[in-house]
Design a protein around this motif. Structure first.
Motif, PDB file in Angstrom:
ATOM      1  N   ILE A 587       8.658  94.075  68.173  1.00  0.00           N
ATOM      2  CA  ILE A 587       8.093  95.212  67.448  1.00  0.00           C
ATOM      3  C   ILE A 587       8.504  95.123  65.996  1.00  0.00           C
ATOM      4  O   ILE A 587       9.707  94.993  65.676  1.00  0.00           O
ATOM      5  CB  ILE A 587       8.569  96.550  68.047  1.00  0.00           C
ATOM      6  N   GLY A 588       7.499  95.196  65.116  1.00  0.00           N
ATOM      7  CA  GLY A 588       7.769  95.234  63.687  1.00  0.00           C
ATOM      8  C   GLY A 588       7.376  96.574  63.122  1.00  0.00           C
ATOM      9  O   GLY A 588       6.264  97.068  63.365  1.00  0.00           O
ATOM     10  N   LEU A 589       8.292  97.203  62.364  1.00  0.00           N
ATOM     11  CA  LEU A 589       8.045  98.512  61.758  1.00  0.00           C
ATOM     12  C   LEU A 589       8.224  98.423  60.259  1.00  0.00           C
ATOM     13  O   LEU A 589       9.134  97.744  59.761  1.00  0.00           O
ATOM     14  CB  LEU A 589       9.011  99.557  62.323  1.00  0.00           C
ATOM     15  N   ASN A 590       7.350  99.122  59.542  1.00  0.00           N
ATOM     16  CA  ASN A 590       7.466  99.158  58.091  1.00  0.00           C
ATOM     17  C   ASN A 590       6.893 100.472  57.597  1.00  0.00           C
ATOM     18  O   ASN A 590       6.067 101.106  58.270  1.00  0.00           O
ATOM     19  CB  ASN A 590       6.730  97.979  57.455  1.00  0.00           C
ATOM     20  N   ALA A 591       7.326 100.905  56.434  1.00  0.00           N
ATOM     21  CA  ALA A 591       6.838 102.145  55.834  1.00  0.00           C
ATOM     22  C   ALA A 591       6.468 101.894  54.388  1.00  0.00           C
ATOM     23  O   ALA A 591       7.038 101.011  53.732  1.00  0.00           O
ATOM     24  CB  ALA A 591       7.888 103.245  55.939  1.00  0.00           C
ATOM     25  N   LEU A 632      12.417  94.949  64.638  1.00  0.00           N
ATOM     26  CA  LEU A 632      12.794  94.725  63.253  1.00  0.00           C
ATOM     27  C   LEU A 632      12.077  95.739  62.373  1.00  0.00           C
ATOM     28  O   LEU A 632      10.912  96.074  62.607  1.00  0.00           O
ATOM     29  CB  LEU A 632      12.407  93.317  62.798  1.00  0.00           C
ATOM     30  N   ILE A 633      12.783  96.220  61.323  1.00  0.00           N
ATOM     31  CA  ILE A 633      12.178  97.192  60.413  1.00  0.00           C
ATOM     32  C   ILE A 633      12.388  96.740  58.981  1.00  0.00           C
ATOM     33  O   ILE A 633      13.338  96.001  58.660  1.00  0.00           O
ATOM     34  CB  ILE A 633      12.771  98.601  60.615  1.00  0.00           C
ATOM     35  N   GLY A 634      11.464  97.177  58.091  1.00  0.00           N
ATOM     36  CA  GLY A 634      11.585  96.856  56.683  1.00  0.00           C
ATOM     37  C   GLY A 634      12.575  97.774  55.988  1.00  0.00           C
ATOM     38  O   GLY A 634      12.987  98.812  56.523  1.00  0.00           O
ATOM     39  N   SER A 635      12.901  97.386  54.775  1.00  0.00           N
ATOM     40  CA  SER A 635      13.921  98.128  54.025  1.00  0.00           C
ATOM     41  C   SER A 635      13.454  99.534  53.676  1.00  0.00           C
ATOM     42  O   SER A 635      14.265 100.470  53.629  1.00  0.00           O
ATOM     43  CB  SER A 635      14.300  97.355  52.762  1.00  0.00           C
ATOM     44  N   GLU A 638      14.047 101.586  56.686  1.00  0.00           N
ATOM     45  CA  GLU A 638      15.489 101.712  56.945  1.00  0.00           C
ATOM     46  C   GLU A 638      16.094 102.797  56.067  1.00  0.00           C
ATOM     47  O   GLU A 638      16.969 103.561  56.515  1.00  0.00           O
ATOM     48  CB  GLU A 638      16.155 100.361  56.694  1.00  0.00           C
ATOM     49  N   ALA A 639      15.573 102.914  54.839  1.00  0.00           N
ATOM     50  CA  ALA A 639      16.117 103.917  53.919  1.00  0.00           C
ATOM     51  C   ALA A 639      15.798 105.337  54.383  1.00  0.00           C
ATOM     52  O   ALA A 639      16.478 106.290  53.966  1.00  0.00           O
ATOM     53  CB  ALA A 639      15.552 103.679  52.520  1.00  0.00           C
ATOM     54  N   LEU A 641      15.675 106.247  57.687  1.00  0.00           N
ATOM     55  CA  LEU A 641      16.191 106.498  59.034  1.00  0.00           C
ATOM     56  C   LEU A 641      17.694 106.717  59.013  1.00  0.00           C
ATOM     57  O   LEU A 641      18.466 105.981  59.628  1.00  0.00           O
ATOM     58  CB  LEU A 641      15.834 105.340  59.956  1.00  0.00           C
ATOM     59  N   GLU A 642      18.095 107.749  58.335  1.00  0.00           N
ATOM     60  CA  GLU A 642      19.524 108.048  58.278  1.00  0.00           C
ATOM     61  C   GLU A 642      20.014 108.480  59.660  1.00  0.00           C
ATOM     62  O   GLU A 642      19.405 109.307  60.320  1.00  0.00           O
ATOM     63  CB  GLU A 642      19.778 109.164  57.266  1.00  0.00           C
ATOM     64  N   GLY A 643      21.142 107.861  60.087  1.00  0.00           N
ATOM     65  CA  GLY A 643      21.741 108.241  61.353  1.00  0.00           C
ATOM     66  C   GLY A 643      21.373 107.358  62.516  1.00  0.00           C
ATOM     67  O   GLY A 643      21.938 107.512  63.603  1.00  0.00           O
ATOM     68  N   PHE A 644      20.401 106.436  62.372  1.00  0.00           N
ATOM     69  CA  PHE A 644      20.034 105.533  63.458  1.00  0.00           C
ATOM     70  C   PHE A 644      20.961 104.327  63.474  1.00  0.00           C
ATOM     71  O   PHE A 644      21.565 103.962  62.453  1.00  0.00           O
ATOM     72  CB  PHE A 644      18.590 105.063  63.297  1.00  0.00           C
ATOM     73  N   ALA A 645      21.049 103.725  64.654  1.00  0.00           N
ATOM     74  CA  ALA A 645      21.876 102.528  64.806  1.00  0.00           C
ATOM     75  C   ALA A 645      21.073 101.325  64.319  1.00  0.00           C
ATOM     76  O   ALA A 645      20.220 100.805  65.046  1.00  0.00           O
ATOM     77  CB  ALA A 645      22.291 102.358  66.258  1.00  0.00           C
ATOM     78  N   MET A 646      21.346 100.864  63.075  1.00  0.00           N
ATOM     79  CA  MET A 646      20.622  99.748  62.471  1.00  0.00           C
ATOM     80  C   MET A 646      21.611  98.771  61.866  1.00  0.00           C
ATOM     81  O   MET A 646      22.700  99.158  61.438  1.00  0.00           O
ATOM     82  CB  MET A 646      19.671 100.255  61.379  1.00  0.00           C
ATOM     83  N   LEU A 647      21.181  97.516  61.782  1.00  0.00           N
ATOM     84  CA  LEU A 647      22.006  96.482  61.169  1.00  0.00           C
ATOM     85  C   LEU A 647      21.128  95.615  60.285  1.00  0.00           C
ATOM     86  O   LEU A 647      20.016  95.223  60.693  1.00  0.00           O
ATOM     87  CB  LEU A 647      22.658  95.606  62.240  1.00  0.00           C
ATOM     88  N   PRO A 648      21.572  95.270  59.080  1.00  0.00           N
ATOM     89  CA  PRO A 648      20.804  94.331  58.262  1.00  0.00           C
ATOM     90  C   PRO A 648      20.924  92.921  58.844  1.00  0.00           C
ATOM     91  O   PRO A 648      21.993  92.512  59.282  1.00  0.00           O
ATOM     92  CB  PRO A 648      21.467  94.441  56.894  1.00  0.00           C
ATOM     93  N   LEU A 649      19.806  92.192  58.874  1.00  0.00           N
ATOM     94  CA  LEU A 649      19.839  90.844  59.426  1.00  0.00           C
ATOM     95  C   LEU A 649      19.695  89.770  58.363  1.00  0.00           C
ATOM     96  O   LEU A 649      20.426  88.787  58.359  1.00  0.00           O
ATOM     97  CB  LEU A 649      18.725  90.671  60.471  1.00  0.00           C
TER      98      LEU A 649
END
Length: 748
Positions: A587-591, A632-635, A638-639, A641-649
């Motif tokens: 799954i790819g997510l972007n905003a 995977l999500i774009g930057s 990511e900006a 989604l405060e509070g979610f469990a995310m890691l930069p790859l």
């Protein structure tokens, strides 16, 4: 070309046109059969025409002598001695009246005759001289009969359907041209007639029975009637005959020489002297009434008291047909007409003769019903065909125009030609076609709305479907720029899966996979754009605003992964839906900003979106396979989604795009992010990323050693192995001091 257009039109709109045509056929059949209630509407319309434009009064040679209230006060109560009526008859005869027609039935002997008085007095009186004197006086009925013989008079009689008796033959002969019209005439079996002596002395006689329509209104004056097979004339008809000295009345039937149509025995016209009168098939005259006019009526007392001089009498009655009737209270022979609620019955007879003399007739021609039917069919078909294309509002306008044309045409036919053209059935057909087709169209639209719900609910949120149903105009071509969140989901190794399944099994597998995934997305207010084989494209914040779009997208992606785990455990045990072992997805997510709207051509629309945000989301989804992660999500996302469990790859320059993008793996929701083990893991991971970007390869390897222990728990085994290989390569071939940590992807 016209034929093809009509064929196409009927084919496209047949679902509404056919019911409309069926309604039209029903109304046509009703006209054939004849419905009294509906026919009554047409008669009421004709009444309104007469009230709006009554027959202009002309001084025709017809007068009415009314035995009114003033006459009764001056000459005593009714019935009068027949000698008084003899005097009245003489005065009118001396004044030059052509015919004196009595709308009074003298069926009983005069009670005031001297002989009858003598018989009554003999019971109580012994004065024989007085009684003999009374007996010697002339009988009142004889006096009246003698005067009737000296003056041109016509007496009236009632026709009834009670009992059966052969009537006296009419004074005039009835000549029938064509088939006998008895079957179509009003039929009676008995009569209440004048005394034989009076009838024998009169010049003529005619029936005075007037029978109104179903609502009691007299619209037609019967000129002929049938009594036990014998044709009899009305008072008005025989008065006109007697006035001309004609010996017979000619009745022309519909199959007489030169006549066509009808049932053979239908009456077409009546010839009396020099006048030919058009009639209905039943020998009736359509009455064309005038407004009330005092010149037509003379009170009887003015004649009997001598208030009118002989010169005045001759001026008023000379050369005229005089009808004598009773208008006094208690004697009134009242009827309802289109002009007046209460009118003297004698007025109908008098105006009937006026019309016959003046030649001013109302007519309902033989072709009227055929014309009405033809117009009804033409207008009905035209409206039925055009209404589905015009819509309810414009269709109502067209129907109103048609009704207006029918009403105006009917009115002009009456005003200009005195034709009675009934627009009731054509108007009813227009209304029926409109209502039926509108109801069918409404039902069809409701079904279409339901179909839209059923069809679009499969890939749009219920809120969006409701909006489209309520405002179909949103399906026009065009787009708008909005901040949106985009999701791409793809099944890993689908080619391998499809090799092992038949085409039908592939379809069943995709349905089993896509259905629960779409349910999750729709629950999270997503709009499903399209399916690209095994891939799903969905987005948030269009066409409806979604202030929580970023979190909805993240939660939706996580739920899809969790649902897939359940499917992998349960589906292989089912036989209905083939499930090829372990299935994996990326799954790819972007905003970011996108252009969204109805894309495509005028022939085919697709509510979709375009823009760099969409392209990047697709590339990010493709990287999930390379890095071995699920989401995977774009930057930009990511900006948000405060509070979610995310890691930069990694920072990647994807194929077809110059600007690099920092991608993040989405591990879990807010609850996962607060767990101590994840927080500790995130700290170690951040230390690895920092060492990697600073080209501190030993520190990076030490961080990897710590992370490898828990990498499997967070689905990062392949990623860390990939990064370890990359570090080995960099150790052998350092990237240089200008290296910015960007990885150039070589595959989509």
């Amino acid at each position: 070309m016209v034929a093809r257009w009509i064929e196409k039109l009927f084919r496209a709109q047949s679902s509404a046109v056919v019911p409309g045509l069926m309604a039209l056929i029903i109304i046509v059949l009703l006209q054939f059969i004849g419905v009294p209630q509906l026919d009554g509407f047409g008669l009421s319309l004709f009444d309104s025409y007469q009230r709006a434009a009554p027959r202009p009064y002309e001084d025709a040679p017809v007068r009415i002598v009314d035995i009114d209230n003033d006459t009764i006060r001056k000459f005593g109560q009714w019935p009068w001695p027949r000698t008084d009526l003899a005097s009245l008859t003489k005065r009118l005869g001396d004044a030059g009246a052509t015919v004196i027609a009595y709308d009074i039935v003298f069926s009983e002997a005069d009670r005031t005759s001297p002989a009858r008085i003598a018989r009554s007095l003999a019971r109580t009186s012994s004065d024989e001289r007085a009684l003999s004197a009374l007996r010697a006086l002339p009988d009142n009925d004889a006096v009246f009969a003698s005067q009737l013989a000296e003056s041109p008079t016509v007496l009236g009689y009632f026709l009834t359907r009670e009992g059966k008796r052969a009537a006296d033959p009419p004074k005039a002969g009835i000549v029938v041209l064509g088939s006998a019209p008895n079957a179509g005439l009003p039929s009676f079996t008995n009569a209440i007639e004048p005394l034989p002596a009076l009838r024998a002395s009169a010049t003529g006689s005619g029936f005075v029975s007037l029978v109104g329509d179903a609502d009691g209104i007299i619209r037609k004056a019967p000129l002929l009637a049938d009594q036990n097979g014998q044709i009899l004339p009305s008072l008005a008809l025989d008065a006109l005959r007697a006035a001309q000295g004609a010996g017979s009345i000619a009745v022309k039937s519909s199959n007489a020489s030169g006549e066509v149509g009808g049932d053979g025995g239908d009456v077409v016209s009546i010839k009396v002297g020099q006048f030919e009168v058009p009639t209905t098939h039943a020998g009736e005259l359509w009455m064309y009434f005038t407004a009330p006019n005092p010149d037509r009526v003379v009170p009887a007392w003015q004649i009997m008291s001598g208030a009118l001089s002989q010169a005045q009498m001759e001026q008023i009655f000379g050369g005229r047909i005089v009808f004598v009737g009773t208008g006094a209270a208690g004697l009134r022979d009242l009827v309802a007409t289109p002009i007046a609620d209460r009118e003297l019955g004698v007025m109908v007879h008098a105006q009937a003769v006026e019309q016959m003399i003046l030649g001013q007739f109302l007519s309902r021609p033989d072709w009227a019903e055929g014309l009405e039917r033809s117009v009804m069919i033409v207008f009905g078909i035209l409206l039925a065909v055009l209404l589905p294309r015009l819509g309810a509002t414009m269709g109502a306008g067209l129907g109103a125009v048609m009704v207006g044309v029918l009403g105006f045409g009917s009115w002009r036919a009456f005003a200009d030609q005195h034709f009675l053209i009934n627009p009731t059935y054509p108007v009813l057909a227009i209304i029926a076609v409109y209502l039926v087709e509108t109801a069918v169209t409404y039902y069809r639209e409701e079904r279409r709305r339901a179909y839209i719900h059923q069809a679009f609910d499969r890939y749009l949120s219920p809120t969006l479907v409701k909006r489209i149903v309520n405002d179909p105009g949103q399906l026009e071509l065009g787009g708008e720029e909005r901040e949106m969140t985009v999701l791409f989901c793809d099944i890993r190794s689908f080619s391998r899966i499809s090799e092992a399944l038949s085409p039908q099994d592939i379809i069943r597998f995709l349905i089993g996979f896509l259905t629960p995934m779409c349910d999750i997305l729709l629950d999270r207010k997503a709009t499903i754009d399209k399916f690209i084989g095994d891939a799903i494209l969905a987005f948030w914040n269009a066409p409806l605003d979604d202030p929580d779009q970023y979190r909805n997208a993240a939660h939706g992606a996580l739920a899809m992964v969790a649902r897939l785990e359940t499917l992998n455990q349960t589906m292989p045990n089912q036989t209905e839906t083939p499930w090829p072992g372990e299935v994996n997805i990326g799954i790819g997510l972007n905003a970011g900003p996108c252009c969204v709207g109805n894309m495509g051509s005028a022939q085919r629309l697709s509510y979709s979106l375009i823009g760099d945000t969409v392209n990047l989301a697709s590339r990010i989804e493709g990287l999930t396979k390379y890095y071995g992660v699920r989401i995977l999500i774009g930057s930009a996302l990511e900006a948000q989604l405060e509070g979610f469990a995310m890691l930069p790859l990694d920072t990647v320059r994807v194929v077809g795009r110059e600007a690099p993008e920092t991608i993040h793996v989405l591990i879990g929701d807010e609850m996962v992010a607060t767990r101590p083990d994840f927080r500790s893991f995130r700290t170690s991971h951040q230390a690895f990323i920092t060492a990697y970007r600073e080209q501190d390869w030993p520190a990076a390897r030490r961080a990897l050693a710590v992370l490898d222990v828990r990498a499997g728990h967070y689905g990062l085994v392949r990623y860390y192995a990939l990064m370890a290989d990359r570090i080995t390569a960099f150790e052998a071939n350092p990237p240089g001091s200008d290296w910015n940590g960007i990885y150039n992807a070589v595959e989509k």
